[in-house]
Design an enzyme around this catalytic site. Structure first.
Site, short mmCIF file in Angstrom:
data_model
loop_
_atom_site.label_atom_id
_atom_site.label_comp_id
_atom_site.label_asym_id
_atom_site.label_seq_id
_atom_site.Cartn_x
_atom_site.Cartn_y
_atom_site.Cartn_z
N TYR A 80 -2.85 -12.28 4.49
CA TYR A 80 -1.52 -12.55 5.03
C TYR A 80 -0.57 -12.61 3.83
O TYR A 80 0.07 -13.62 3.56
CB TYR A 80 -1.50 -13.86 5.83
CG TYR A 80 -2.37 -13.85 7.07
CD1 TYR A 80 -2.72 -12.66 7.70
CD2 TYR A 80 -2.85 -15.04 7.64
CE1 TYR A 80 -3.52 -12.64 8.83
CE2 TYR A 80 -3.65 -15.03 8.78
CZ TYR A 80 -3.97 -13.83 9.36
OH TYR A 80 -4.76 -13.82 10.49
N TYR B 146 -3.79 -17.20 2.50
CA TYR B 146 -4.79 -16.17 2.78
C TYR B 146 -4.29 -14.82 2.25
O TYR B 146 -3.22 -14.35 2.65
CB TYR B 146 -5.02 -16.12 4.29
CG TYR B 146 -5.94 -15.04 4.80
CD1 TYR B 146 -7.03 -14.60 4.04
CD2 TYR B 146 -5.74 -14.46 6.04
CE1 TYR B 146 -7.88 -13.62 4.52
CE2 TYR B 146 -6.58 -13.49 6.53
CZ TYR B 146 -7.65 -13.06 5.76
OH TYR B 146 -8.49 -12.08 6.24
N SER C 186 0.82 -1.22 0.00
CA SER C 186 0.00 0.00 0.00
C SER C 186 0.85 1.27 0.00
O SER C 186 0.32 2.35 -0.19
CB SER C 186 -0.94 0.00 1.21
OG SER C 186 -0.21 -0.18 2.40
P1 FDA Z 1 -3.13 -1.45 3.86
O1 FDA Z 1 -3.59 -0.06 3.92
O2 FDA Z 1 -1.66 -1.70 3.95
O3 FDA Z 1 -3.73 -2.15 2.57
C1 FDA Z 1 -3.61 -3.52 2.30
C2 FDA Z 1 -3.92 -3.76 0.83
O4 FDA Z 1 -5.24 -3.28 0.53
C3 FDA Z 1 -3.00 -3.01 -0.13
O5 FDA Z 1 -2.88 -3.74 -1.33
C4 FDA Z 1 -3.75 -1.72 -0.38
O6 FDA Z 1 -3.39 -1.05 -1.57
C5 FDA Z 1 -5.18 -2.21 -0.42
N1 FDA Z 1 -6.10 -1.17 0.02
C6 FDA Z 1 -6.11 -0.57 1.22
N2 FDA Z 1 -7.10 0.32 1.26
C7 FDA Z 1 -7.72 0.29 0.08
C8 FDA Z 1 -8.81 0.99 -0.46
N3 FDA Z 1 -9.46 1.93 0.23
N4 FDA Z 1 -9.20 0.72 -1.73
C9 FDA Z 1 -8.53 -0.21 -2.46
N5 FDA Z 1 -7.49 -0.92 -1.99
C10 FDA Z 1 -7.08 -0.66 -0.72
N6 FDA Z 1 -6.18 -10.30 9.11
C11 FDA Z 1 -7.25 -11.02 9.53
O7 FDA Z 1 -8.07 -11.47 8.71
N7 FDA Z 1 -7.47 -11.24 10.85
C12 FDA Z 1 -6.65 -10.76 11.81
O8 FDA Z 1 -6.89 -10.96 13.00
C13 FDA Z 1 -5.50 -10.02 11.39
N8 FDA Z 1 -4.61 -9.53 12.30
C14 FDA Z 1 -3.55 -8.76 11.89
C15 FDA Z 1 -2.66 -8.22 12.83
C16 FDA Z 1 -1.60 -7.46 12.41
C17 FDA Z 1 -0.66 -6.88 13.43
C18 FDA Z 1 -1.40 -7.21 11.03
C19 FDA Z 1 -0.23 -6.39 10.56
C20 FDA Z 1 -2.28 -7.73 10.10
C21 FDA Z 1 -3.35 -8.52 10.51
N9 FDA Z 1 -4.24 -9.06 9.58
C22 FDA Z 1 -5.31 -9.79 10.01
C23 FDA Z 1 -4.01 -8.87 8.15
C24 FDA Z 1 -4.81 -7.69 7.61
O9 FDA Z 1 -6.15 -8.11 7.43
C25 FDA Z 1 -4.26 -7.26 6.25
O10 FDA Z 1 -2.93 -6.86 6.39
C26 FDA Z 1 -5.09 -6.14 5.64
O11 FDA Z 1 -4.90 -6.10 4.25
C27 FDA Z 1 -4.75 -4.80 6.23
O12 FDA Z 1 -5.57 -3.79 5.73
P2 FDA Z 1 -5.08 -2.28 5.88
O13 FDA Z 1 -6.08 -1.41 5.27
O14 FDA Z 1 -4.67 -2.05 7.28
O15 FDA Z 1 -3.73 -2.34 5.04
#
Ligand code: FDA
Length: 538
Positions: A471, A468, A116
Site C-alpha cells: 500500500y 505495508y 512501475s
Molecule cells: P505494478 O506493476 O504497478 O508494480 C508494483 C511495484 O512492483 C513497482 O515498484 C514495480 O516496479 C514492481 N514490480 C512489478 N513487477 C515487477 C517485476 N516483475 N520485477 C520486479 N519488480 C516488479 N494488496 C494486498 O496485499 N492485498 C489486497 O487485497 C490488495 N488489493 C488491492 C486492490 C487494488 C484495487 C489495488 C490497486 C491494489 C491492491 N493491493 C492489495 C496492493 C497490491 O498488492 C500492490 O499494489 C502491488 O504492488 C501491485 O502489484 P502489480 O504488479 O499489480 O503492480
C-alpha cells in the site's frame, strides 16, 4: 543527413518497425544508442513502443489502476518494451545500464504511487504483460507463475486443476503477481496460511548485470529479499515458484452490514476484541464506506464480509460462540467453491461467472490516494465516534480492516522482509477516491487523508508506525520538501520492514551496488546509507 545517422536509421527501421519512418526521419531519435544496442544484442524481435507509435498510449494506460499517477504532464517512458522471451529482458537491462537509462518494471500496474510506470529521469518501462504462463503441478502441489499474470488468472488456473488447492494472496483479481508477491500479498486466507510471499520456494529474475538468476544461483540472501522486500530494488522478476495451499471443496461466505444508527460502532469495537483470536479458518474483513441512512442523512456503513474454510454447519458454532454480537445465522451463509469465494471477495455480487477472474482490465481504476496502518490494541469506541466525524466531512472514502492472528502469529518477523506478524490485530487501509471532474481538487483530497492519518496516530502501531509496502505511500519519510534523503529512507524503510530493513540494505549493496534498480522508495545501497545504518543497528 550524415552517414552515421543514416546507418543508424536503417538499423532502426529494420528492427524497430513500431517506429514510423516518417517520425524517425524528421526528429533526432532520443535514446538512439539504446535502440541500436537492443538491435545489436538481441537475436530476435523485441516488441517496443515509442511515443510516436499509435499504440504507445493504449499500452501505457492499459493496466494503470491509479489515474492520479497518469496525466498529460506525468513523465512517460522513452520506450515501452513488452518482452516475449527472457533474453529480451536481459538485453533491455544490459542496454539501459550501458546508456544510463532508468528502468521501471510493470506487472499488474496497481502500484498506489505509479512507480512501475513513472520516473523522474529518462526511463524505459519493461511491461511483463506477455509473461503470464501459469504451470500448476498437482503432483507436488506447486506452481510456476510468471510475473505478468494477474491474481485472477492464477486462482482460476489452480482451481481448474484441483478443487482442493488454492493460494493465499490478495482480493483484487487484476493485481499483478510481480509486484504483489514481491511486496508480501495478503487476502482472505492470511489467517490460515500467511502472505503470498511466505509460499515462494523459487524464482527466476534478471539482475543488474543482465544475468538470469534462480534461487540456487542468487543465494539465500537475495532470495529472502525478493519475498517481501519489493522486486523493484533488486531486478526484474520473471517468475515465482509457489507452494499451493489446501482448500476444502466447499467454503462458506456471508456479508452483513450495519450503519451507525444500527449500532455499527459497538459492533466494530467488539470486532477488534475478538477478530484475531477466532479460529484460523475464519476470516472477517470490514469495509467502512459512506452511505445514506433510512432518514436520508449521510452516515457510515460498516460491512462485515466472511470467508470460512469449511461448510455452513461447521461455521455456525464458531461464529455463535466467537462473535455472537454479529447476529448472523445459517440463513446468512452461502456455501460455494473456493474460486467462487474469490469472485465474492472481488465484489461481484450479480452472479458473475468465475470467468470474470480472467478479465485483466483494472477493476477499480480511478483517482485515489491511500495509506495504511497496523493496529495492536482495540481502538476505543469513543475514538471511533470521533473517527466517524472526520470521515463524514464529505469525502468519498473507503476504509478496510483486514484481520491478522492465526498463522500470522506463528511466522517470525525476520522469516521474509514482510515483518507485520504477531501482535497485530488487523491492518487498516485508508483510501480517498475522486472522479476525473473533481481532479482539480486532488490536493484537497490528499490533505484530507493526511489529516485522517494524523488523527489515527495515537491508536495504531508506534516506533515505528508500521506501514505495508504494497500500500505504497510516498508521504512516508518525506519532509514536505519533495526531496528524498537517506534519513528519509530510514523513515519509510523502518515502517515497511522494521528490523529487516538493515538486512535489505546489505543485500542491496551486494546485489546492486550501483543502484541501477531504483525508484523513490527502493532500498539504497549501503555506501549511501552508512550513517543511517549505524543508527538502525542501535
Ligand atoms: P505494478 O506493476 O504497478 O508494480 C508494483 C511495484 O512492483 C513497482 O515498484 C514495480 O516496479 C514492481 N514490480 C512489478 N513487477 C515487477 C517485476 N516483475 N520485477 C520486479 N519488480 C516488479 N494488496 C494486498 O496485499 N492485498 C489486497 O487485497 C490488495 N488489493 C488491492 C486492490 C487494488 C484495487 C489495488 C490497486 C491494489 C491492491 N493491493 C492489495 C496492493 C497490491 O498488492 C500492490 O499494489 C502491488 O504492488 C501491485 O502489484 P502489480 O504488479 O499489480 O503492480
Amino acid at each position: 543527413m550524415n552517414r552515421s545517422f543514416s546507418i543508424l536509421l536503417s538499423l532502426l527501421s529494420a528492427f524497430l518497425f513500431s517506429i514510423s519512418w516518417e517520425a524517425a526521419a524528421s526528429h533526432p531519435v532520443e535514446g538512439s544508442n539504446f535502440f541500436q544496442c537492443l538491435s545489436l544484442h538481441s537475436k530476435s524481435f523485441i516488441p517496443l513502443y515509442t511515443k510516436t507509435n499509435s499504440s504507445y498510449s493504449t499500452i501505457l494506460q492499459a493496466t494503470i489502476d491509479n489515474l492520479r499517477c497518469y496525466s498529460p504532464t506525468t513523465p512517460k517512458p522513452l520506450v515501452i518494451i513488452t518482452p516475449l522471451q527472457e533474453s529480451h529482458i536481459q538485453t533491455a537491462v544490459f542496454c539501459s545500464r550501458r546508456y544510463g537509462l532508468q528502468v521501471r518494471v510493470r506487472s499488474g500496474g496497481h502500484d498506489y504511487e505509479g512507480l512501475s510506470y513513472v520516473a523522474d529521469s529518462t526511463f524505459i518501462m519493461i511491461d511483463m504483460t506477455n509473461f503470464r504462463e501459469i504451470d500448476v503441478n498437482t503432483e507436488d502441489n506447486t506452481a510456476w507463475v510468471q510475473a505478468g499474470s494477474i491474481l485472477g488468472e492464477l486462482y482460476y488456473k489452480i482451481a481448474e486443476k484441483s478443487k482442493y488447492l488454492g493460494f493465499s494472496a490478495g482480493l483484487c483479481p487484476t493485481i499483478g503477481v510481480g509486484g504483489h508477491f514481491s511486496g508480501g500479498g495478503f487476502g482472505p486466507m492470511v489467517r490460515k496460511y500467511g502472505v503470498a510471499a511466505d509460499h515462494i520456494i523459487d524464482a527466476r529474475m534478471v539482475d543488474c548485470k543482465g544475468r538470469i538468476l534462480t534461487r540456487a544461483t542468487m543465494g539465500e540472501d537475495l532470495f529472502w529479499a525478493i519475498r517481501g522486500g519489493g522486486g523493484a530494488s533488486f531486478g526484474v522478476i520473471i517468475s515465482y515458484k509457489i507452494n499451493l495451499v489446501a482448500v476444502p471443496p466447499t467454503v462458506t461466505t456471508f456479508s452483513v452490514s450495519k450503519t451507525l444508527e444500527e449500532g455499527a460502532s459497538k459492533l466494530l469495537y467488539r470486532y477488534q476484541q475478538v477478530i484475531d483470536k477466532l479460529h484460523e479458518d475464519l476470516f472477517i474483513r470490514v469495509s467502512i464506506l459512506p452511505t445514506t441512512s433510512k432518514s436520508g442523512n449521510s452516515t457510515i456503513l460498516v460491512a462485515f464480509n466472511c470467508l470460512f474454510l469449511g461448510g455452513a454447519k461447521d461455521l455456525l458454532p464458531l461464529i455463535t460462540t466467537g462473535f455472537p454480537e454479529l447476529g448472523v445465522g445459517s440463513n446468512d451463509f452461502k456455501e460455494m467453491s473456493w474460486l467462487q469465494s474469490v469472485v465474492f471477495f472481488a465484489g461481484y455480487t450479480n452472479g458473475e461467472s468465475t470467468d470474470i477472474l480472467l478479465n485483466r482490465t483494472p477493476q477499480f481504476r480511478g483517482y485515489f490516494k491511500a495509506k495504511s496502518d497496523f493496529v495492536k490494541e482495540p481502538i476505543p469506541e469513543s475514538v471511533l465516534e470521533n473517527l466517524w466525524q472526520i470521515l463524514l466531512e464529505g469525502e468519498t472514502f473507503l476504509m478496510f480492516f483486514l484481520p491478522f492472528g492465526g498463522k500470522m502469529n506463528k511466522i517470525p518477523e525476520s522469516a521474509i522482509p514482510f515483518p507485520h506478524r504477531k501482535g497485530n490485530i488487523y491492518n487498516i487501509q485508508y483510501v480517498v477516491r475522486w472522479t476525473e471532474q473533481d481532479n482539480p481538487q486532488a490536493d484537497k483530497h490528499i490533505a484530507w487523508i493526511r489529516k485522517l492519518y494524523d488523527f489515527m496516530a495515537p491508536y495504531v502501531s508506534k516506533n515505528p508506525r508500521e506501514a505495508y509496502l504494497n500500500y505504497r505511500d510516498l508521504d512516508l519519510g518525506r519532509d514536505g520538501s519533495g526531496e528524498t534523503s537517506y534519513s528519509q529512507a530510514v523513515a519509510w524503510g523502518s515502517k515497511y520492514f522494521k528490523n529487516n530493513f538493515n538486512r535489505l540494505l546489505h543485500v542491496k549493496t551486494k546485489a546492486d551496488p550501483g543502484n541501477f534498480f531504483r525508484n523513490e522508495q527502493s532500498i539504497p545501497p549501503l555506501r549511501m546509507m552508512d550513517v543511517e545504518d549505524v543508527l538502525i543497528n542501535k
